[in-house]
Enzyme design. Structure first.
Site, short mmCIF file in Angstrom:
data_model
loop_
_atom_site.label_atom_id
_atom_site.label_comp_id
_atom_site.label_asym_id
_atom_site.label_seq_id
_atom_site.Cartn_x
_atom_site.Cartn_y
_atom_site.Cartn_z
CG HIS A 1 -2.06 1.06 1.09
ND1 HIS A 1 -2.02 2.31 1.52
CD2 HIS A 1 -3.34 0.82 0.46
CE1 HIS A 1 -3.11 2.78 1.13
NE2 HIS A 1 -3.92 2.13 0.44
CG ASP B 1 -8.44 -4.57 -2.77
OD1 ASP B 1 -9.71 -4.32 -2.84
OD2 ASP B 1 -7.75 -3.72 -3.25
N1 CMC Z 1 4.08 -7.71 -4.83
C1 CMC Z 1 5.52 -7.68 -4.76
N2 CMC Z 1 6.20 -6.54 -4.69
C2 CMC Z 1 5.54 -5.46 -4.33
C3 CMC Z 1 4.08 -5.43 -4.37
C4 CMC Z 1 3.42 -6.64 -4.46
N3 CMC Z 1 2.05 -6.46 -4.34
N4 CMC Z 1 4.05 -3.97 -4.10
C5 CMC Z 1 4.94 -3.22 -3.99
N5 CMC Z 1 6.04 -4.46 -4.26
C6 CMC Z 1 7.45 -3.73 -4.40
C7 CMC Z 1 7.99 -3.20 -5.59
O1 CMC Z 1 8.18 -4.06 -6.53
C8 CMC Z 1 8.92 -2.24 -5.18
O2 CMC Z 1 10.06 -2.92 -4.90
P1 CMC Z 1 11.44 -2.32 -5.43
O3 CMC Z 1 11.51 -1.02 -4.38
O4 CMC Z 1 12.51 -3.41 -5.14
O5 CMC Z 1 11.39 -1.93 -6.90
C9 CMC Z 1 8.33 -1.81 -3.77
O6 CMC Z 1 7.70 -2.85 -3.12
C10 CMC Z 1 7.54 -0.51 -3.63
O7 CMC Z 1 6.58 -0.37 -4.71
P2 CMC Z 1 5.94 0.56 -5.60
O8 CMC Z 1 5.06 -0.17 -6.85
O9 CMC Z 1 6.88 1.64 -5.65
O10 CMC Z 1 4.54 0.88 -4.53
P3 CMC Z 1 3.49 1.96 -4.86
O11 CMC Z 1 3.32 2.76 -3.48
O12 CMC Z 1 3.69 2.56 -5.99
O13 CMC Z 1 2.37 1.02 -5.04
C11 CMC Z 1 0.36 -0.51 -4.96
C12 CMC Z 1 1.45 0.62 -4.04
C13 CMC Z 1 -0.70 -0.79 -3.91
C14 CMC Z 1 -0.06 -0.07 -6.14
C15 CMC Z 1 1.39 -1.71 -4.88
O14 CMC Z 1 1.94 -2.29 -3.66
C16 CMC Z 1 0.81 -3.07 -5.69
O15 CMC Z 1 0.80 -2.87 -7.04
N6 CMC Z 1 -0.10 -3.95 -5.10
C17 CMC Z 1 -0.66 -4.72 -5.74
C18 CMC Z 1 -2.05 -4.33 -6.38
C19 CMC Z 1 -2.98 -4.19 -5.02
O16 CMC Z 1 -3.26 -4.87 -4.18
N7 CMC Z 1 -3.67 -2.87 -4.85
C20 CMC Z 1 -4.73 -2.75 -4.01
C21 CMC Z 1 -4.28 -1.56 -3.05
S1 CMC Z 1 -5.08 -1.22 -1.67
C22 CMC Z 1 -6.92 -0.78 -2.17
C23 CMC Z 1 -6.91 0.19 -3.36
O17 CMC Z 1 -6.10 1.28 -3.29
O18 CMC Z 1 -7.78 0.38 -4.24
#
Ligand code: CMC
Length: 392
Positions: free
Chosen positions: A269, A326
């Site tokens: 998140h 989720d």
């Molecule tokens: N699985 C594996 N690695 C992850 C995940 C994941 N779900 N989420 C983040 N990471 C890693 C990512 O690869 C990165 O690693 P590194 O620094 O080595 O490159 C690090 O963690 C930071 O990730 P980010 O993508 O920069 O984080 P963000 O704040 O931009 O994204 C997020 C947040 C929720 C989009 C992301 O965690 C994600 O894609 N999660 C899966 C989708 C999901 O469950 N979404 C629902 C969010 S909650 C409800 C809502 O908002 O609707």
């Protein structure tokens, strides 16, 4: 003018002041208008929470009763809306139908599109939007099933009425167990607002141009559709189902995540860096629901196993990745009998009050300005125009 920096995903940019929802991502705290989410999920109805979010106070009993009456009055769709439905292919995605129909709905309520908004008019717009989204969602479900639409029942509460429109048949009325109604109520309350997430920021962005509340909420539905936002609840189930059908070991899934070949849906998140309080409540709700219904779901077992492995793994610990809302919500929706392609519609039904609350907060903000971010241009410098006959 001035010094402009790029902030991808606006991770470090506050776009507004807001008094609606408080999140402390480090501590895993979520409060609506100051009230802890745990208490609201336990003690309130979804209708009360909607009024709290939009008008700022826990409503008095008489006000809730009046609003419930308005919700009942607004349950039916204008007959003209039927023709809009008939224009959709039966395999059309319910999110596309929902956003289009919300916008269309505004056309039937010109009095609610006025640029002069006040509490009373907004209450009516809220009743219209909250009731119509349920009827639209149930209507689109019945259409994809090729079944007759069940008319709303004015004697039922908000959640019961939705379940009735979804699952009653002409020859068999659906009477949900209390636990099912409670689980749906909690699901909706937990999804009702989450400050400046992608869809809410979209609603504010659209509203900032002076667009009406129906158009703005309809844009929120579009933003919510994506798999990184509201679409994640669907993606989680698809992922768990794949693991189940392929007989994969959850450990090998975690290994793929670490090799960066896979993103674990329902994890991580932008704001919560310790735990997502909504996920905690929903995990508990899952257990209660399955225990009282006396059913089980192999996907819940896989989810629990995955969470247990990930939560002790360095990759997840270093990046502070925890289950989000989720991760468990899809399992609850499955248990309620909601089809996969409607999961994000369910999230939308929950988020409508939050979108309206933010739209209204912005509308009343004396410092409101149209949202107009800046950019840093990275394209080419001035070029000589080449006539079409001379291009290679
Ligand atoms: N699985 C594996 N690695 C992850 C995940 C994941 N779900 N989420 C983040 N990471 C890693 C990512 O690869 C990165 O690693 P590194 O620094 O080595 O490159 C690090 O963690 C930071 O990730 P980010 O993508 O920069 O984080 P963000 O704040 O931009 O994204 C997020 C947040 C929720 C989009 C992301 O965690 C994600 O894609 N999660 C899966 C989708 C999901 O469950 N979404 C629902 C969010 S909650 C409800 C809502 O908002 O609707």
């Amino acid at each position: 003018t001035g010094y402009i920096t790029v902030d991808p995903g606006f991770g470090n940019t506050a776009a507004c002041n807001s008094a609606i929802t408080f999140i402390d991502g480090e501590e895993g705290i979520l409060r609506y208008r100051g009230y802890p989410i745990e208490e609201l999920a336990e003690k309130s109805s979804f209708v009360e929470v909607a009024m709290l979010l939009i008008f700022g106070q826990l409503p008095a009993k008489a006000d809730v009763e009046r609003f419930r009456g308005m919700l009942t009055d607004e349950q039916l769709l204008h007959e003209g809306m039927r023709y809009h439905f008939e224009g959709f292919p039966s395999h059309g995605h319910p999110m596309a139908m929902l956003s289009a129909m919300i916008n269309a709905c505004g056309c039937y309520h010109p009095e609610l599109l006025s640029s002069e908004m006040d509490d009373e008019r907004l209450l009516r717009a809220t009743a219209t939007l909250m009731s119509k989204v349920c009827t639209i969602a149930a209507f689109s479900y019945k259409m994809t099933k090729g079944q007759r639409m069940e008319y709303p029942d004015p004697s039922l509460s908000y959640c019961r009425n939705f379940l009735h429109m979804m699952f009653s048949m002409p020859h068999r009325r659906y009477e949900p167990p209390l636990q099912v109604v409670r689980a749906l109520t909690k699901f909706l309350i937990l999804h009702a607002d989450h400050e400046q997430n992608c869809s809410t920021s979209t609603v504010r962005m659209v509203g900032s141009s002076g667009a009406n509340v129906f158009a703005s909420v309809s844009s929120g539905v579009c933003a919510l559709w994506g798999p990184l936002h509201g679409g994640a609840n669907m993606a989680v189930i698809e992922m768990l189902q794949q693991i189940h059908d392929g007989g994969d070991d959850p450990r090998s899934v975690v290994a793929k995540v670490k090799d960066r070949k896979f993103r674990l849906m329902g994890f991580g998140h932008r704001v919560y860096k310790n735990f997502d309080p909504r996920a905690k409540i929903l995990e508990q709700t899952c257990s209660e629901l399955f225990d009282t219904l006396g059913v089980s779901d192999p996907l819940l077992d896989i989810a629990r196993e995955l969470a247990a492995i990930a939560l002790t793994d360095d990759y997840f610990l270093e990046r502070r990745l925890y289950p989000n809302v989720d991760f468990y919500s899809g399992i609850i929706l499955r248990a309620l009998g909601i089809p996969l392609n409607m999961f994000t519609v369910m999230f939308s039904i929950g988020r409508v009050p939050g979108w309206i609350a933010h739209w209204y907060e912005l509308y009343r903000d004396p410092d409101r300005r149209i949202c107009r971010p800046r950019q840093i241009y990275t394209g080419s410098g001035k070029r000589e125009y080449v006539p079409i006959a001379s291009r290679g």
